[in-house]
Design a protein around this motif. Structure first.
Motif, PDB file in Angstrom:
ATOM      1  N   GLU A 212       3.281   9.529  -3.721  1.00  8.09           N
ATOM      2  CA  GLU A 212       2.647  10.516  -2.779  1.00  8.09           C
ATOM      3  C   GLU A 212       1.318  10.084  -2.728  1.00  8.09           C
ATOM      4  O   GLU A 212       0.745  10.981  -1.871  1.00  8.09           O
ATOM      5  CB  GLU A 212       2.993  11.891  -3.336  1.00  8.09           C
ATOM      6  CG  GLU A 212       4.594  12.055  -3.101  1.00  8.09           C
ATOM      7  CD  GLU A 212       4.937  13.570  -3.356  1.00  8.09           C
ATOM      8  OE1 GLU A 212       4.022  14.177  -3.700  1.00  8.09           O
ATOM      9  OE2 GLU A 212       6.159  13.817  -3.676  1.00  8.09           O
ATOM     10  N   GLU A 213       0.779   9.306  -3.294  1.00  2.50           N
ATOM     11  CA  GLU A 213      -0.758   9.115  -3.168  1.00  2.50           C
ATOM     12  C   GLU A 213      -1.361   8.663  -1.792  1.00  2.50           C
ATOM     13  O   GLU A 213      -0.421   7.961  -1.055  1.00  2.50           O
ATOM     14  CB  GLU A 213      -1.095   7.865  -4.002  1.00  2.50           C
ATOM     15  CG  GLU A 213      -0.907   8.186  -5.582  1.00  2.50           C
ATOM     16  CD  GLU A 213       0.397   7.870  -6.236  1.00  2.50           C
ATOM     17  OE1 GLU A 213       0.387   7.802  -7.192  1.00  2.50           O
ATOM     18  OE2 GLU A 213       1.072   7.338  -5.191  1.00  2.50           O
ATOM     19  N   LYS A 214      -2.305   9.366  -1.331  1.00  2.00           N
ATOM     20  CA  LYS A 214      -3.055   8.927   0.069  1.00  2.00           C
ATOM     21  C   LYS A 214      -3.792   7.827  -0.251  1.00  2.00           C
ATOM     22  O   LYS A 214      -4.782   7.689  -0.730  1.00  2.00           O
ATOM     23  CB  LYS A 214      -3.673   9.858   0.467  1.00  2.00           C
ATOM     24  CG  LYS A 214      -2.884  11.294   0.914  1.00  2.00           C
ATOM     25  CD  LYS A 214      -3.617  12.443   1.758  1.00  2.00           C
ATOM     26  CE  LYS A 214      -2.880  13.352   2.308  1.00  2.00           C
ATOM     27  NZ  LYS A 214      -3.491  14.418   2.920  1.00  2.00           N
ATOM     28  N   ILE A 215      -3.005   6.393   0.206  1.00  2.00           N
ATOM     29  CA  ILE A 215      -3.904   5.084   0.244  1.00  2.00           C
ATOM     30  C   ILE A 215      -4.088   4.414   1.459  1.00  2.00           C
ATOM     31  O   ILE A 215      -3.253   4.418   2.246  1.00  2.00           O
ATOM     32  CB  ILE A 215      -2.884   4.101  -0.938  1.00  2.00           C
ATOM     33  CG1 ILE A 215      -2.834   4.577  -2.026  1.00  2.00           C
ATOM     34  CG2 ILE A 215      -3.564   2.554  -0.815  1.00  2.00           C
ATOM     35  CD1 ILE A 215      -1.650   4.021  -2.933  1.00  2.00           C
ATOM     36  N   LEU A 216      -5.386   3.929   1.821  1.00  2.00           N
ATOM     37  CA  LEU A 216      -5.541   3.021   3.104  1.00  2.00           C
ATOM     38  C   LEU A 216      -5.950   1.767   2.494  1.00  2.00           C
ATOM     39  O   LEU A 216      -6.684   1.685   1.359  1.00  2.00           O
ATOM     40  CB  LEU A 216      -6.758   3.776   3.677  1.00  2.00           C
ATOM     41  CG  LEU A 216      -6.579   5.197   4.242  1.00  2.00           C
ATOM     42  CD1 LEU A 216      -7.763   5.479   5.187  1.00  2.00           C
ATOM     43  CD2 LEU A 216      -5.249   5.121   5.343  1.00  2.00           C
ATOM     44  N   ARG A 217      -5.464   0.655   3.137  1.00  2.00           N
ATOM     45  CA  ARG A 217      -5.949  -0.621   2.949  1.00  2.00           C
ATOM     46  C   ARG A 217      -6.570  -1.341   4.231  1.00  2.00           C
ATOM     47  O   ARG A 217      -5.908  -1.052   5.139  1.00  2.00           O
ATOM     48  CB  ARG A 217      -4.894  -1.593   2.446  1.00  2.00           C
ATOM     49  CG  ARG A 217      -5.260  -2.922   2.067  1.00  2.00           C
ATOM     50  CD  ARG A 217      -4.253  -4.037   1.735  1.00  2.00           C
ATOM     51  NE  ARG A 217      -4.581  -5.169   1.683  1.00  2.00           N
ATOM     52  CZ  ARG A 217      -3.889  -6.401   1.791  1.00  2.00           C
ATOM     53  NH1 ARG A 217      -2.427  -6.019   1.633  1.00  2.00           N
ATOM     54  NH2 ARG A 217      -4.241  -7.503   1.617  1.00  2.00           N
ATOM     55  N   ILE A 218      -7.977  -1.443   4.202  1.00  2.00           N
ATOM     56  CA  ILE A 218      -8.596  -2.108   5.008  1.00  2.00           C
ATOM     57  C   ILE A 218      -9.177  -3.531   4.758  1.00  2.00           C
ATOM     58  O   ILE A 218      -9.327  -3.809   3.618  1.00  2.00           O
ATOM     59  CB  ILE A 218      -9.634  -1.342   5.566  1.00  2.00           C
ATOM     60  CG1 ILE A 218     -10.882  -0.989   4.398  1.00  2.00           C
ATOM     61  CG2 ILE A 218      -9.275   0.102   6.049  1.00  2.00           C
ATOM     62  CD1 ILE A 218     -12.092  -0.414   4.814  1.00  2.00           C
ATOM     63  N   HIS A 219      -9.135  -4.256   5.975  1.00  2.00           N
ATOM     64  CA  HIS A 219      -9.882  -5.868   5.462  1.00  2.00           C
ATOM     65  C   HIS A 219     -11.202  -5.842   5.295  1.00  2.00           C
ATOM     66  O   HIS A 219     -11.712  -6.140   4.092  1.00  2.00           O
ATOM     67  CB  HIS A 219      -9.908  -6.484   6.773  1.00  2.00           C
ATOM     68  CG  HIS A 219      -9.902  -7.871   6.578  1.00  2.00           C
ATOM     69  ND1 HIS A 219      -9.319  -8.817   5.569  1.00  2.00           N
ATOM     70  CD2 HIS A 219     -10.845  -8.908   7.216  1.00  2.00           C
ATOM     71  CE1 HIS A 219     -10.166 -10.000   5.461  1.00  2.00           C
ATOM     72  NE2 HIS A 219     -10.819 -10.201   6.494  1.00  2.00           N
ATOM     73  N   ASN A 220     -12.157  -5.150   5.866  1.00  2.00           N
ATOM     74  CA  ASN A 220     -13.485  -4.655   5.666  1.00  2.00           C
ATOM     75  C   ASN A 220     -13.729  -3.590   6.579  1.00  2.00           C
ATOM     76  O   ASN A 220     -13.153  -2.867   7.431  1.00  2.00           O
ATOM     77  CB  ASN A 220     -14.216  -5.681   5.893  1.00  2.00           C
ATOM     78  CG  ASN A 220     -14.430  -6.337   7.243  1.00  2.00           C
ATOM     79  OD1 ASN A 220     -14.580  -5.793   8.300  1.00  2.00           O
ATOM     80  ND2 ASN A 220     -14.118  -7.615   7.474  1.00  2.00           N
ATOM     81  N   THR A 221     -15.187  -3.139   6.217  1.00  2.00           N
ATOM     82  CA  THR A 221     -15.544  -1.585   6.784  1.00  2.00           C
ATOM     83  C   THR A 221     -15.842  -2.059   8.486  1.00  2.00           C
ATOM     84  O   THR A 221     -16.361  -1.155   9.211  1.00  2.00           O
ATOM     85  CB  THR A 221     -16.404  -1.025   6.146  1.00  2.00           C
ATOM     86  OG1 THR A 221     -17.778  -1.948   6.047  1.00  2.00           O
ATOM     87  CG2 THR A 221     -16.307  -0.460   5.096  1.00  2.00           C
TER      88      THR A 221
END
Length: 422
Positions: free
Chosen positions: A372-381
């Motif tokens: 249930e964790e809130k996770i985001l994955r991005i390539h870079n900012t």
């Protein structure tokens, strides 16, 4: 991965929809801006003009530089390029030349020679007694054209942040000037230093014009603005307002774990943009009224274009071993010390695989049930148009017009080494 392996949330592939202006024809836009400045009365045919080229990964920088060189030549001037990037490349002239060539800014493409040196000239001092240093080649030129992207600074707040003034001070001040001004900021405000040193440079160094670049949320050229030296302060204030409006952002205000595939100096001066990850004022947590609130950051690697400069890695709590092994300690230390931010080079906790990194990070995000964790994955900012978000965000995604789901929830996939696919 073992019977006791932790259960990770499923991830959705989502898209952010931004209202993003963009420049369709860069050569035409540069031509129009230079023409609007009416520089003919300020120059003589045959005079030299130094054009600054920085180390940030500015979209279209080679084409923008080439277009400006062509317009300066049309005025009868003889342009040359100066790498303007403080202490990047370990403070070595040839390394700085290699950085801009890596962006396609070569003598052959742009049609102008590159003059790279770390030598500076003291051109005066401010009313506070701060000496002002300027690139030797640029100082010896009849004129200087300052080119830079305007955006919020990763450390400081003011009416002028990162842009043309910073390029004059930090970029063209080279290692010596950059180190000095960052130390001066300890005693005087960022705003006072940037204005006083900037004015000294405008008065003493033959600044002919500025070309301000503002990018949109998709890392595209949104606006090009020609600026006369006497209006640099006012124009840069206006451009910063637009840059803040068009800046990419994470789609949510609260994140347990942000997974960042890559950091680097071509992405941001801070490796990852602290305005995006909510860590402008403190390395490892958001200030009281700062958003987003990101509990933990995991960095997976460095960009090739950063040449081992891992400045900003200290903003993350966790890292893949790869990111630490790719780090050139000397280059990183020089850059972080020059910026008077040694903690930017601090090594996070690092582990051998993505799977272990994520598992360890999720053990420190607070009271969350597994999955249930809130996770985001991005390539870079810089690349925030598409990203991965855990299922915990689904109720919010479904309510919002500016977000759409490209692909439904899937398990995190790991290869045989326990790493996420690139």
């Amino acid at each position: 991965l073992g019977a006791n392996a932790m259960t990770f949330p499923h991830m959705l592939h989502i898209r952010q929809h931004f209202e993003a202006p963009s420049v369709d024809n860069i050569p035409a836009a540069v031509k129009e801006e230079v023409a609007r400045l009416n520089l003919g009365s300020r120059v003589q045919p045959g005079q030299s003009v130094a054009v600054s080229v920085g180390s940030r990964g500015i979209n279209n920088i080679a084409l923008i530089t080439k277009s400006l060189v062509e317009q300066l030549k049309a005025l009868g001037l003889e342009p040359f390029l100066v790498p303007a990037m403080g202490s990047h490349g370990g403070g070595i002239a040839e390394a700085q030349r290699a950085i801009i060539e890596g962006y396609g800014v070569t003598e052959e493409y742009v049609g102008a020679p590159i003059k790279a040196s770390m030598e500076t000239v003291q051109v005066g001092e401010t009313e506070d007694g701060v000496p002002v240093f300027f690139d030797k080649y640029a100082f010896e030129a009849d004129h200087v054209a300052v080119v830079g992207r305007i955006k919020p600074h990763t450390d400081f707040v003011g009416e002028i942040e990162s842009g043309l003034h910073k390029m004059m001070l930090i970029g063209l001040g080279k290692h010596r000037g950059a180190a000095l001004y960052h130390q001066a900021i300890v005693h005087y405000s960022f705003d006072r230093i940037i204005r006083s040193v900037g004015q000294t440079i405008i008065d003493q160094c033959g600044v002919l014009m500025g070309l301000g670049i503002v990018e949109n949320q998709y890392d595209q050229t949104a606006l090009l603005k020609g600026v006369l030296p006497e209006e640099l302060v006012e124009r840069e204030k206006e451009l910063l307002v637009l840059a803040k409006k068009w800046m990419p952002r994470l789609p949510f205000d609260h994140v347990d774990l942000l997974i960042v595939d890559e950091i680097g100096k071509n992405i941001s001066g801070a490796g990852m943009d602290t305005n995006v990850v909510g860590r402008k004022f403190h390395d490892n947590h958001a200030a009281e009224k700062e958003y987003p609130k990101v509990t933990r950051i995991l960095v997976r690697g460095l960009t090739p274009e950063t040449h081992g400069n891992a400045s900003g890695i200290g903003t993350a709590e966790y890292a893949h071993k790869r990111a630490v092994e790719e780090m050139d300690r000397e280059i990183t230390y020089i850059n972080c010390m020059t910026g008077n931010h040694p903690s930017g080079a601090h090594i996070p906790l690092y582990f051998d695989t993505d799977h272990i990194c994520i598992e360890k990070a999720l053990q420190t995000v607070g009271l969350r049930k597994p999955g249930e964790e809130k996770i985001l994955r991005i390539h870079n900012t810089l690349a925030l148009g598409e990203l991965l978000a855990s299922e915990a965000y689904l109720p919010e995604i479904e309510k919002r017009d500016d977000l759409s789901i490209i692909e439904g929830a899937k398990e995190m996939e790991f290869d045989e080494n326990g790493d996420l696919p690139l």
